[in-house]
Design an enzyme around this catalytic site. Structure first.
Site, PDB file in Angstrom:
ATOM      1  N   ASP A   1      36.135  45.092  28.432  1.00  0.00           N
ATOM      2  CA  ASP A   1      36.125  43.680  28.035  1.00  0.00           C
ATOM      3  C   ASP A   1      35.889  43.512  26.534  1.00  0.00           C
ATOM      4  OD1 ASP A   1      36.464  43.283  30.726  1.00  0.00           O
ATOM      5  OD2 ASP A   1      34.443  42.543  31.122  1.00  0.00           O
TER       6      ASP A   1
ATOM      7  N   SER B   1      40.831  42.597  35.373  1.00  0.00           N
ATOM      8  CA  SER B   1      39.783  42.782  34.373  1.00  0.00           C
ATOM      9  C   SER B   1      40.373  43.052  33.008  1.00  0.00           C
ATOM     10  CB  SER B   1      38.948  44.006  34.718  1.00  0.00           C
ATOM     11  OG  SER B   1      37.874  43.648  35.499  1.00  0.00           O
TER      12      SER B   1
ATOM     13  N   GLU C   1      33.650  48.412  32.852  1.00  0.00           N
ATOM     14  CA  GLU C   1      34.075  47.007  32.773  1.00  0.00           C
ATOM     15  C   GLU C   1      33.656  46.406  31.424  1.00  0.00           C
ATOM     16  OE1 GLU C   1      35.460  44.568  35.442  1.00  0.00           O
ATOM     17  OE2 GLU C   1      35.874  43.988  33.387  1.00  0.00           O
TER      18      GLU C   1
ATOM     19  N   ASP D   1      54.405  30.063  39.484  1.00  0.00           N
ATOM     20  CA  ASP D   1      54.285  30.604  40.841  1.00  0.00           C
ATOM     21  C   ASP D   1      52.879  31.156  41.020  1.00  0.00           C
ATOM     22  OD1 ASP D   1      54.316  33.513  39.917  1.00  0.00           O
ATOM     23  OD2 ASP D   1      56.252  32.827  39.170  1.00  0.00           O
TER      24      ASP D   1
ATOM     25  N   GLY E   1      59.806  29.621  36.732  1.00  0.00           N
ATOM     26  CA  GLY E   1      58.804  28.546  36.698  1.00  0.00           C
ATOM     27  C   GLY E   1      57.463  29.052  37.190  1.00  0.00           C
TER      28      GLY E   1
ATOM     29  N   ASP F   1      58.023  33.260  31.042  1.00  0.00           N
ATOM     30  CA  ASP F   1      58.087  33.135  32.496  1.00  0.00           C
ATOM     31  C   ASP F   1      58.315  34.522  33.118  1.00  0.00           C
ATOM     32  OD1 ASP F   1      58.226  32.093  35.004  1.00  0.00           O
ATOM     33  OD2 ASP F   1      60.160  31.074  34.717  1.00  0.00           O
ATOM     34  N   ILE F   2      57.476  34.882  34.072  1.00  0.00           N
ATOM     35  CA  ILE F   2      57.637  36.162  34.780  1.00  0.00           C
ATOM     36  C   ILE F   2      58.349  35.857  36.097  1.00  0.00           C
ATOM     37  CG2 ILE F   2      56.452  38.167  35.751  1.00  0.00           C
ATOM     38  CD1 ILE F   2      56.220  37.868  32.650  1.00  0.00           C
TER      39      ILE F   2
END
Ligand SMILES: *[C@@H]1O[C@H](CO)[C@@H](O)[C@H](O)[C@H]1NC(C)=O
Ligand SMILES: *[C@@H]1O[C@H](CO)[C@@H](O)[C@H](O)[C@H]1NC(C)=O
Length: 596
Positions: free
Chosen positions: A304, A508, A300, A575, A573, A550-551
């Site tokens: 990062d 992550s 992790e 969500d 839009g 937008d996905i």
């Protein structure tokens, strides 16, 4: 009682404190204030553990009720709202503390209670800001709180913690003390996906979960994994100006160590060529007695720093290595609660040492976090935002929940701190033809925090017009804070750990990616003599919402078949699967430049 006059003075209990005139004698009769039926899902009591309750000490933090928190929140929102007269007027910690400082009566009552219950040889008591800290043996603390501490473990991990399932406080402290830790809060997990752990590159041919199809279509990606270069093409920052000012921070917990040699190996192979930052390193800051060893690597932690670091060009980065689990075992040293320690450490930093952007890839089910804890930690995030820090938090890797039962009722579950309205929560996407919601990405509606004003119009509109959620409305509380706010790629990232490359997935990946991009905006503003963006959400929803792609396809899922159709779909839009969408740096830069 002269010792109680200064709020920040360190106080050691003395006989002078104990002797009170009879007329002022207070009844410290206690009642249970928090009680869990059992440890949170994932934790079990370690029956074999041998705990010497006299030799092991606890650093107990007693939090005094802040005054005027609503007023402060209004101010923090104004500071973050473009167009408001106070926009960008970030506050010093002294100004925040003087506004929300607890009543003097609160600290006096707590000090009287402690003097009543413990002798100065049993405990070291200090009062600083809004905390009274008690360093005492487990035995002494158990008597004080009418609690029973045990060792709990998270099977399958090396996580161990010393917690109690209930505690009591004097009735007279109601309205004066709102939280005591460590008690009932068990801790946050690293959100690196458990479904795809670390997979050595050479094994991927045989590994179905690591099918390369999901990323093969990503613009500019020549290999089989997400790399910084891939992301720079996908999110339109390949030609971003190299920045050198400001600071990007990366939160680290659970003995996850970020390794500098791995960072260098990663940059040598995968740095974005035009950024010319292969020689970059990062600073490791220790929090709460943490350490910065050169091994073993934390997957992790490496993920990062490697993504936040490579994307943020030449901006300095700091990894905050926060200790706080397991270290008390056998050695009789302190146990404490790392998350609050971390936030208080950050808040205590002088303005010049604060990061402009902070990436956090840790979280847990909101339902496992005691209400008082969640409220307090979220308040600390609001303070960090008012100091001028943009905070990016992973939305979680369990979609709308693993088990989906809350208090015996079938319900989508939410994540903390993702659901805190004072952070920017980053969901997950995958692929690029089209880029779609990643099924594991966390999303939903907080059961604790109400819907904040900045997202009211956006979320109201989704509730009123979206037709994909009508079959599942009874499984979430539509008036809660909705998340994620934004999203980014979450699968098949290449990282270097222990010298070799491997692949990881999870939100992550999304948090450090967006943190790197936001830091470029913050550094650009600072270089131009402006303030950093600070708490982002009012700006994101109401100024820069079209700075995101937008996905509109894919769905976050969850609940292991327990709730039919569980999940939320990505639609046109905002969500609760992908938020406003994935960042378009070029477009966001235009907004960041034109915002005063
Ligand atoms: C729904 O959320 C709101 C805001 O957080 C809260 O006030 C309300 O009690 C919740 N309702 C239920 C039924 O949980
Ligand atoms: C929230 O949005 C709805 C729909 O746009 C609106 O009717 C309502 O007044 C808003 N509430 C607040 C507190 O702004």
């Amino acid at each position: 009682m002269f010792l109680l006059k200064s709020l920040s003075a360190a106080i050691v209990l003395s006989a002078a404190c104990v002797a009170l005139p009879a007329t002022e004698r207070v009844d410290f009769k206690s009642s249970v204030v928090e009680k869990l039926k059992g440890p949170p899902v994932g934790w079990v009591k370690d029956e074999a553990a041998k705990l010497d309750k006299d030799a092991t000490s606890v650093t107990l933090k007693i939090h005094l009720v802040n005054q005027d928190m609503d007023k402060f929140h209004e101010l923090a929102m104004n500071i973050a709202t473009p167009g408001h007269a106070l926009y960008g007027n970030h506050m010093s910690q002294d100004a925040i503390l003087s506004m929300i400082a607890p009543k003097k009566e609160s600290s006096e009552l707590v000090m009287q209670w402690l003097a009543n219950e413990m002798s100065s040889s049993e405990a070291k008591v200090t009062l600083k800001g809004d905390y009274v800290t008690v360093l005492a043996s487990v035995n002494t603390v158990e008597k004080l709180l009418d609690a029973e501490y045990s060792t709990f473990v998270r099977p399958g991990t090396s996580e161990k913690t010393l917690r109690t399932l209930q505690y009591s406080l004097p009735d007279v402290l109601k309205g004066h003390v709102d939280m005591v830790q460590p008690t009932t809060f068990f801790g946050l997990k690293s959100l690196r996906s458990t479904i795809s752990e670390v997979h050595p590159i050479e094994d991927e041919e045989e590994d179905e979960e690591f099918s390369i199809e999901a990323v093969a279509a990503v613009t500019g990606c020549t290999g089989t994994r997400i790399t910084p270069t891939c992301l720079s093409n996908l999110y339109n920052f390949a030609s971003a100006k190299v920045q050198t000012v400001g600071l990007l921070g990366i939160a680290g917990f659970l003995e996850e160590y970020a390794i500098k040699a791995d960072f260098t190996t990663f940059l040598n192979s995968y740095a974005i060529t035009a950024f010319n930052n292969k020689a970059k390193s990062f600073t490791c800051a220790v929090v709460n007695g943490g350490t910065c060893p050169s091994s073993p690597p934390g997957v992790e932690a490496n993920l990062d720093v490697q993504y936040a670091g490579s994307i943020s060009t030449s901006v300095p980065n700091t990894y905050y290595s926060t200790a706080g689990r397991g270290q008390w075992l056998g050695s009789g040293t302190n146990t404490n609660e790392p998350y609050l320690e971390f936030l208080n450490y950050m808040l205590a930093l002088p303005d010049a040492s604060l990061p402009n952007t902070l990436s956090i890839s840790y979280g847990d089910d909101e339902a496992t976090v005691p209400l008082a804890y969640a409220t307090n930690a979220c308040n600390l995030f609001s303070q960090l935002g008012a100091r001028g820090v943009s905070i990016l938090v992973s939305s979680g890797d369990s979609g709308v929940g693993d088990t989906c039962t809350v208090n015996g009722k079938a319900q989508f579950t939410t994540a903390f701190p993702a659901a805190c309205p004072w952070v920017t929560t980053v969901g997950g996407t995958t692929g690029n033809s089209p880029e779609a919601a990643w099924s594991g990405g966390g999303g939903g509606f907080s059961e604790i925090f109400g819907r904040p004003s900045y997202q009211n119009a956006t979320v109201s509109n989704w509730l009123a017009t979206d037709t994909t959620h009508t079959a599942v409305t009874k499984y979430f509380n539509a008036s809660g804070r909705a998340y994620p706010d934004i999203s980014a790629q979450a699968t098949n990232f290449i990282i270097v750990a222990g010298g070799s490359a491997s692949g990881v997935s999870g939100t992550s990946c999304s948090a450090p990616t967006t943190a790197g991009i936001i830091q470029l905006l913050n550094s650009g503003r600072i270089a131009a003599g402006k303030k950093g963006l600070g708490f982002l959400n009012p700006w994101l929803y109401n100024t820069a919402s079209t700075g995101f792609t937008d996905i509109k396809s894919g769905k976050i899922t969850g609940c292991s078949g327990q709730i039919s159709g569980a999940g939320f779909s990505a639609v046109a839009g905002w969500d609760p699967a992908t938020g406003l969408g994935t960042p378009n740096y070029g477009s966001l830069l235009t907004f960041a430049t034109s915002t005063a």
